[in-house]
Design a protein around this motif. Structure first.
Motif, mmCIF file in Angstrom:
data_model
loop_
_atom_site.group_PDB
_atom_site.id
_atom_site.type_symbol
_atom_site.label_atom_id
_atom_site.label_comp_id
_atom_site.label_asym_id
_atom_site.label_seq_id
_atom_site.Cartn_x
_atom_site.Cartn_y
_atom_site.Cartn_z
ATOM 1 N N UNK A 275 0.835 -1.202 0.000
ATOM 2 C CA UNK A 275 0.000 0.000 0.000
ATOM 3 C C UNK A 275 0.871 1.254 0.000
ATOM 4 N N UNK A 276 1.915 1.244 0.837
ATOM 5 C CA UNK A 276 2.822 2.399 0.902
ATOM 6 C C UNK A 276 3.454 2.650 -0.458
ATOM 7 N N UNK A 277 3.940 1.590 -1.086
ATOM 8 C CA UNK A 277 4.620 1.722 -2.376
ATOM 9 C C UNK A 277 3.665 2.183 -3.470
ATOM 10 N N UNK A 278 2.467 1.607 -3.488
ATOM 11 C CA UNK A 278 1.520 1.918 -4.553
ATOM 12 C C UNK A 278 0.938 3.320 -4.438
ATOM 13 N N UNK A 279 0.649 3.744 -3.203
ATOM 14 C CA UNK A 279 -0.008 5.046 -3.021
ATOM 15 C C UNK A 279 0.955 6.177 -2.702
ATOM 16 N N UNK A 280 2.043 5.865 -2.009
ATOM 17 C CA UNK A 280 2.990 6.914 -1.633
ATOM 18 C C UNK A 280 2.410 7.931 -0.674
ATOM 19 N N UNK A 281 1.472 7.487 0.173
ATOM 20 C CA UNK A 281 0.836 8.385 1.135
ATOM 21 C C UNK A 281 1.253 8.004 2.561
ATOM 22 N N UNK B 192 1.245 11.232 18.843
ATOM 23 C CA UNK B 192 2.152 12.071 18.066
ATOM 24 C C UNK B 192 1.363 12.962 17.105
ATOM 25 N N UNK B 193 2.031 14.013 16.664
ATOM 26 C CA UNK B 193 1.485 14.911 15.653
ATOM 27 C C UNK B 193 2.109 14.543 14.315
ATOM 28 N N UNK B 194 1.282 14.375 13.307
ATOM 29 C CA UNK B 194 1.794 14.012 11.994
ATOM 30 C C UNK B 194 2.713 15.109 11.458
ATOM 31 N N UNK B 195 3.773 14.682 10.790
ATOM 32 C CA UNK B 195 4.710 15.632 10.190
ATOM 33 C C UNK B 195 4.319 15.988 8.759
ATOM 34 N N UNK B 196 3.300 15.314 8.220
ATOM 35 C CA UNK B 196 2.971 15.497 6.805
ATOM 36 C C UNK B 196 1.515 15.857 6.542
ATOM 37 N N UNK B 197 0.660 15.758 7.555
ATOM 38 C CA UNK B 197 -0.762 15.992 7.361
ATOM 39 C C UNK B 197 -1.220 17.160 8.216
#
Length: 249
Positions: A43-49, A95-100
């Motif tokens: 999933x990580x590889x396919x979506x990159x999210x 934790x606080x997301x670093x990307x969202x």
């Protein structure tokens, strides 16, 4: 924000060459346990999210890499890194997301706030199984960071990612599939907008998989479901969120 949530079953709609075509518009992926990390990697590889996962009570081959144990402590950082996976383990932490990020009414960005808890109710003394007391102590350890979130961001939490469900919400009466009563306490005290869990398989298309309790929407991620979260940062409603189910099954 739109989230793809998965758990417990490898879904052919997700494990597909058309994954990005179907779900490329999601902002993040939440994996609620009992999935191999190879599936998570796909999933990580396919979506990159950004992808977040917790462990359930099965598929625990890599569990020791992400938790404190004698086995984990005996491994070198290189050994751990060589067996690492693309998703972020979210169990037993806040934790606080670093990307969202959300944008409030003043234009200021505020991160998505996440907490997670691995495992199920103890039923046969297996790995990643916990008593009610053990899970409650795990949640208590999160309280300082949750209070810090409240001071810094004006809210405790946005997403609570677990494998097990809260007691009497989507759970069952057999020892393995009972939910945790302390999750209900956590919901009452810290009001996550969204709780995502797995563990409860859905074989009936009429089975309830989305329940509102207090200010929290509890979603069963079995197989897959797409959820959208919209935060309301208008004056006097800074902590409100609208949760919508985009697609399921």
């Amino acid at each position: 924000m739109k989230f793809l949530c998965v758990s417990d079953q490898i879904d052919p709609l997700v494990y597909s060459t058309t994954l990005k075509e179907r779900y490329g518009d999601v902002d993040a992926v939440f994996c609620a346990g009992d999935l191999s990390l190879e599936y998570v990697d796909f999933i990580v590889t396919a979506l990159g999210k950004p992808t977040f996962f917790v462990f359930g009570n099965h598929n625990l081959e890599d569990y020791d890499l992400y938790t404190k144990s004698d086995h984990n402590n005996s491994m070198t950082p290189f050994q751990q890194a060589s067996r690492g996976h693309g998703g972020d383990h979210s169990g037993q932490k806040v934790f606080a997301s670093k990307h969202l990020f959300f944008t409030d009414s003043s234009g200021k960005k505020t991160p998505l706030l996440i907490a997670g808890a691995d495992g199920s109710m103890r039923y046969n003394n297996g790995k990643c199984q916990f008593t009610e007391g053990q899970m409650f102590r795990t949640l208590l350890k999160m309280v300082p960071k949750l209070l810090w979130n409240k001071i810094r961001y004006g809210r405790y939490l946005d997403v609570f990612l677990t494998h097990a469900s809260p007691r009497h919400i989507h759970d069952r009466e057999d020892p393995c599939h009972k939910g945790f009563e302390c999750f209900n306490w956590f919901i009452r005290k810290f009001s996550p907008a969204l709780m995502i869990h797995g563990h409860i398989h859905l074989y009936d298309l009429q089975a309830v998989r989305c329940t509102k309790t207090e200010k929290t929407t509890v979603v069963n991620a079995y197989s897959h479901i797409v959820v959208e979260m919209k935060k309301n940062f208008t004056k006097g409603a800074a902590h409100e969120s609208d949760i919508s189910i985009i697609s399921d099954r």
